[in-house]
Design a protein around this motif. Structure first.
Motif, PDB file in Angstrom:
ATOM      1  N   ALA A  98       0.889  -1.132  -0.088  1.00 44.05           N
ATOM      2  CA  ALA A  98       0.047   0.076  -0.086  1.00 44.05           C
ATOM      3  C   ALA A  98       0.934   1.186  -0.139  1.00 44.05           C
ATOM      4  CB  ALA A  98      -0.819  -0.051   1.181  1.00 44.05           C
ATOM      5  N   LYS A  99       2.167   1.177   0.806  1.00 41.39           N
ATOM      6  CA  LYS A  99       2.931   2.352   0.778  1.00 41.39           C
ATOM      7  C   LYS A  99       3.616   2.479  -0.412  1.00 41.39           C
ATOM      8  CE  LYS A  99       6.960   4.005   3.631  1.00 41.39           C
ATOM      9  NZ  LYS A  99       7.916   3.635   4.427  1.00 41.39           N
ATOM     10  N   ASP A 100       3.647   1.606  -1.299  1.00 40.80           N
ATOM     11  CA  ASP A 100       4.430   1.625  -2.638  1.00 40.80           C
ATOM     12  C   ASP A 100       3.614   1.947  -3.562  1.00 40.80           C
ATOM     13  OD1 ASP A 100       6.528   0.767  -1.179  1.00 40.80           O
ATOM     14  OD2 ASP A 100       6.617  -1.213  -1.941  1.00 40.80           O
ATOM     15  N   GLY A 101       2.145   2.028  -3.295  1.00 41.88           N
ATOM     16  CA  GLY A 101       1.366   2.457  -4.312  1.00 41.88           C
ATOM     17  C   GLY A 101       0.617   1.268  -5.079  1.00 41.88           C
ATOM     18  N   VAL A 102       0.904   0.151  -4.650  1.00 46.20           N
ATOM     19  CA  VAL A 102       0.425  -1.170  -5.469  1.00 46.20           C
ATOM     20  C   VAL A 102      -1.170  -0.937  -5.496  1.00 46.20           C
ATOM     21  CG1 VAL A 102       0.208  -3.536  -5.360  1.00 46.20           C
ATOM     22  CG2 VAL A 102       2.421  -2.256  -5.124  1.00 46.20           C
ATOM     23  N   ARG A 103      -1.920  -1.293  -6.229  1.00 48.68           N
ATOM     24  CA  ARG A 103      -3.374  -1.132  -6.225  1.00 48.68           C
ATOM     25  C   ARG A 103      -3.953  -2.573  -6.261  1.00 48.68           C
ATOM     26  NH1 ARG A 103      -4.324   1.137  -2.762  1.00 48.68           N
ATOM     27  NH2 ARG A 103      -6.536   1.346  -3.299  1.00 48.68           N
ATOM     28  N   ARG A 104      -3.423  -3.299  -7.123  1.00 49.87           N
ATOM     29  CA  ARG A 104      -4.094  -4.692  -7.661  1.00 49.87           C
ATOM     30  C   ARG A 104      -2.986  -5.977  -7.645  1.00 49.87           C
ATOM     31  NH1 ARG A 104      -8.655  -6.471 -12.219  1.00 49.87           N
ATOM     32  NH2 ARG A 104      -8.946  -8.399 -11.089  1.00 49.87           N
ATOM     33  N   VAL A 105      -3.118  -6.927  -7.014  1.00 46.54           N
ATOM     34  CA  VAL A 105      -2.208  -7.782  -6.969  1.00 46.54           C
ATOM     35  C   VAL A 105      -2.734  -9.214  -7.255  1.00 46.54           C
ATOM     36  CG1 VAL A 105      -0.642  -9.018  -5.199  1.00 46.54           C
ATOM     37  CG2 VAL A 105      -1.211  -6.452  -4.866  1.00 46.54           C
ATOM     38  N   VAL A 106      -1.424 -10.033  -7.879  1.00 54.43           N
ATOM     39  CA  VAL A 106      -1.960 -11.683  -8.048  1.00 54.43           C
ATOM     40  C   VAL A 106      -1.072 -12.273  -7.293  1.00 54.43           C
ATOM     41  CG1 VAL A 106      -0.206 -11.396 -10.001  1.00 54.43           C
ATOM     42  CG2 VAL A 106      -2.015 -13.426  -9.887  1.00 54.43           C
TER      43      VAL A 106
END
Length: 344
Positions: A98-106
């Motif tokens: 979340a801190k790194d700006g990741v929004r959608r993860v597989v």
């Protein structure tokens, strides 16, 4: 790789020092009322290895191979790692994403089969981590159980063949193959899999384990007899669990005149503690007591086919119209949503 902007490996986790062992076991058994003396008894397994479970290092090695494979095949996804019960903890990893700006993860769990512990529990832990992180937590989609994917099955075939070659030449043809997986309560096994599919009376977990054993033997082409056995039971004696236990089956086979076995730990993706202790120590001691030759086959680990499988399953999850790669006849779970495998 659209629509994802990161890949996450989720594993069980394990201690890496003697002082980690009891806190780790407390994490695993939290809320289950397990007496501390029982934890100390299980802890002795880890102390034989200076408190170090192999699983974390095996995850590091797999992650390194995944990164290399992604790079070589132009898959532009940063790779993260989170564990259920030990550092790096899944909640901390989700917070970092979340801190790194990741929004959608597989995401991929280090388990190939459909049951509560190997699939639904991971989904529950993902939800718990997302709730703890809050509204900035990324969406996380878990790839489907991959028990019959060629990238899982073919390494087992290769490693089983190599194990047979390590037996004395005169005993190879008559060796029995024992396919070993983690035992679970029979009620949990019967409820495993999608509620919309029929796996037979024993549920998806047993059906999938049996199918992988069949596929391996079929591809070996050697005509060896084989059995499905279980290990690592941890429940009270009054609760029915999947049987036969591998040690009991070894004793029965000895009485039947079998003098050599190859143990194939097809229930696991890497040679972690339950392989190293329950098979390489306990089962091997039983075989030695019986005067039986026993060789243990390797798990998929970082086999190139297994590493490539990860990339293929990421691509499959990213494209709902992609064809599902699989060798078996037993249904897995639908991959369209994280609500698959509702029972397990």
């Amino acid at each position: 790789m659209r629509p994802y902007d990161a890949f996450l490996l989720i594993s069980f986790g394990g201690p890496e020092a003697n002082e980690d062992v009891i806190p780790f076991l407390e994490n695993v058994t939290h809320g289950r009322g397990i007496p501390r003396e029982r934890l100390a008894e299980v802890g002795e397994h880890y102390y034989l290895f200076d408190g170090v479970s192999p699983i974390n290092q095996q995850c590091r090695e797999l992650l390194a191979e995944i990164r290399s494979d992604f790079s070589a095949n132009d898959v532009d996804l940063p790779v993260y790692w989170g564990n259920r019960f030990w550092d790096p903890m899944l909640t901390d990893t989700v917070a970092q994403m979340a801190k790194d700006g990741v929004r959608r993860v597989v995401a991929m769990a280090t388990s190939a089969y459909s049951n509560y512990s190997s699939h639904r529990a991971y989904l529950n832990d993902i939800a718990t981590a997302q709730e703890a992180v809050g509204p900035d937590a990324p969406r996380i989609d878990l790839i489907r159980p991959f028990f019959d994917h060629p990238g899982f099955v073919e390494p087992l075939v290769e490693h089983t063949r190599a194990a047979l070659d390590r037996l004395p030449a005169g005993k190879r043809a008559g060796a029995r193959l024992l396919f070993s997986a983690h035992s679970i309560p029979t009620a949990m096994a019967e409820a495993s899999g999608s509620p919309h599919q029929d796996y037979g009376p024993e549920g998806a977990y047993v059906a999938q384990l049996a199918e992988v054993a069949r596929l391996v033997v079929e591809r070996l082409g050697s005509g060896h007899d084989y059995d499905l056995v279980y290990q690592s039971r941890s429940g009270p004696p009054s609760q029915p669990w999947l049987e036969p236990d591998i040690n009991d089956r070894l004793r029965d086979l000895s009485e039947e005149g079998v003098s050599a076995v190859v143990v194939v730990p097809h229930g696991f993706v890497s040679d972690h503690m339950e392989v190293k202790y329950d098979l390489d120590n306990e089962a091997r001691e039983t075989a030695q007591e019986l005067g039986m030759d026993m060789v243990r086959a390797g798990t998929p680990g970082t086999h190139p086919a297994f590493v490539s499988m990860v990339r293929e399953l990421v691509a499959e999850r990213a494209d709902p119209h992609a064809s599902r790669a699989g060798l078996g006849n037993v249904p897995g779970c639908p991959e369209e949503s994280n609500d698959c495998c509702q029972r397990g």
